[in-house]
Design an enzyme around this catalytic site. Structure first.
Site, mmCIF file in Angstrom:
data_model
loop_
_atom_site.group_PDB
_atom_site.id
_atom_site.type_symbol
_atom_site.label_atom_id
_atom_site.label_comp_id
_atom_site.label_asym_id
_atom_site.label_seq_id
_atom_site.Cartn_x
_atom_site.Cartn_y
_atom_site.Cartn_z
ATOM 1 N N ARG A 237 38.262 42.254 39.450
ATOM 2 C CA ARG A 237 38.220 41.689 40.792
ATOM 3 C C ARG A 237 37.298 42.539 41.657
ATOM 4 N NH1 ARG A 237 40.000 37.823 38.802
ATOM 5 N NH2 ARG A 237 41.812 36.538 39.362
ATOM 6 N N GLU A 266 33.687 36.048 47.563
ATOM 7 C CA GLU A 266 33.068 35.072 46.667
ATOM 8 C C GLU A 266 33.095 33.686 47.311
ATOM 9 O OE1 GLU A 266 35.109 35.291 42.919
ATOM 10 O OE2 GLU A 266 34.614 37.397 42.637
ATOM 11 N N HIS A 285 31.450 34.774 38.804
ATOM 12 C CA HIS A 285 32.865 34.773 38.402
ATOM 13 C C HIS A 285 33.062 33.776 37.265
ATOM 14 C CE1 HIS A 285 37.214 35.595 39.875
ATOM 15 N NE2 HIS A 285 37.173 35.398 38.579
HETATM 16 C C1 8YV Z 1 39.036 32.267 37.132
HETATM 17 C C2 8YV Z 1 40.030 34.476 36.649
HETATM 18 O O1 8YV Z 1 38.698 32.789 38.346
HETATM 19 O O2 8YV Z 1 41.838 33.925 35.268
HETATM 20 C C3 8YV Z 1 41.437 34.616 36.227
HETATM 21 O O3 8YV Z 1 42.144 35.464 36.837
HETATM 22 O O4 8YV Z 1 39.558 35.251 37.428
HETATM 23 C C4 8YV Z 1 39.155 33.389 36.104
HETATM 24 O O5 8YV Z 1 39.652 32.918 34.931
HETATM 25 C C5 8YV Z 1 40.334 31.566 37.330
HETATM 26 O O6 8YV Z 1 40.707 31.052 36.120
HETATM 27 C C6 8YV Z 1 40.191 30.463 38.393
HETATM 28 O O7 8YV Z 1 39.510 29.388 37.889
#
Ligand code: 8YV
Length: 325
Positions: A237, A266, A285
């Site tokens: 993150r 983001e 991301h």
């Molecule tokens: C995607 C993620 O941002 O799973 C997570 O924690 O950061 C990523 O897989 C999420 O799945 C939202 O689509």
């Protein structure tokens, strides 16, 4: 009467049918201002929520007095007030495991792209600048045999260690809340303090969740411990990192470069200084963003939600203290 579910992330036709066979679904197909208004209007009747990438705070969830379960299409749960949900006995579920390998692949894509300057050199070819054999000014740095440092040895960290150890002959060092004997045995990984990992690793990779304890963990002091030839990789993150300190370390060339899939805010502002730096590979991301994995995550989220609404204990329960079964 069927349970009412508010869906704020589009599902494939197959998974939408799987959900609608059991519950009544209200789809919020955008999280813009209009979509958020639709979401607020739908919350009073909602027994379940399913989606991702939206901060569900107490102010919003106070609008949902009948809410029984929130099913996140993500492994990260920093968008949720877990204490609030638990106090209200609202089950929160996530989608671990199904995205581990894909996200670790993204981590290695960033390691290779940043070390070998793939984006920068591919753009040089695209821009018609490839006039002769490339020289030292365009050389990258090797990945194989270099020391892979992993901060956060969970599922994704372990998958990254596997790739480094078996795939690239990399000595693996790691820092984590607790020792991981199985990882040390399988990948000859060695535990290090955070400070020693930063001093010794050629690649410093963040694979830990965003929590009150990890927010801002990597800042100017930590970057100052890294070596000038080291590369910083973040697939966790953005807020685990002091982004201004990272920009400064990159600009001053106190570290060689960075491969970043996540950012403090983001989408990343197009005017971000990170995008002015040749020694940065920035991706949107995309950690888990493959067709196969996102469908598997959504399937897992649908199954978690249906189990919770049937009064069963879901497979991926984030807050077991909320379970009254
Ligand atoms: C995607 C993620 O941002 O799973 C997570 O924690 O950061 C990523 O897989 C999420 O799945 C939202 O689509």
């Amino acid at each position: 009467m069927n349970k009412q579910v508010v869906l704020y992330k589009k599902l494939s036709p197959e998974l939408m049918a799987r959900l609608q066979a059991h519950v009544d679904v209200t789809l919020i197909d955008s999280l813009d201002a209009h979509g958020l208004m639709q979401l607020r209007d739908a919350l009073p009747a909602a027994h379940g929520l399913l989606g991702a990438s939206l901060k569900l705070d107490a102010a919003l969830l106070d609008l949902a007095p009948q809410l029984q379960a929130v099913s996140s299409v993500s492994v990260g749960v920093d968008n949720y007030d877990i204490d609030y949900l638990t106090r209200r006995q609202i089950l929160l579920t996530n989608t671990p495991d199904v995205l581990t390998e894909t996200t670790a692949d993204t981590g290695f894509a960033l390691i290779l792209a940043s070390a070998r300057r793939v984006v920068e050199l591919a753009n040089l070819v695209r821009d018609g600048q490839w006039q002769r054999s490339i020289g030292p000014a365009h050389f990258g740095t090797d990945v194989h045999g270099k020391t892979l440092g992993i901060i956060g040895m969970g599922r994704i960290g372990e998958a990254l260690a596997q790739r480094g150890h078996f795939g690239f002959g990399m000595p693996v060092i790691y820092h984590s809340q607790s020792r991981k004997p199985a990882v040390e045995q399988r990948f000859a990984a060695q535990y290090r303090s955070l400070e020693d990992l930063l001093r010794q690793a050629d690649f410093v990779c963040l694979t830990l969740p965003l929590t009150a304890q990890t927010e801002g963990l990597i800042g100017a002091e930590q970057f100052a411990l890294m070596r000038r030839e080291s590369i910083f990789i973040n697939i966790s993150r953005g807020k685990v990192v002091d982004e201004a300190a990272l920009i400064d370390a990159l600009r001053q060339q106190r570290i060689r470069g960075a491969g970043l899939d996540v950012f403090e805010r983001e989408p990343l502002n197009p005017d971000s200084p990170l995008l002015q730096l040749n020694n940065v590979v920035a991706t949107p991301h995309m950690g888990s963003a493959t067709h196969e994995t996102r469908e598997a995550m959504a399937r897992c989220a649908v199954d978690n939600l249906l189990a919770a609404l049937r009064g069963e204990k879901p497979a991926n329960l984030v807050n077991p203290a909320a379970w009254q079964g």
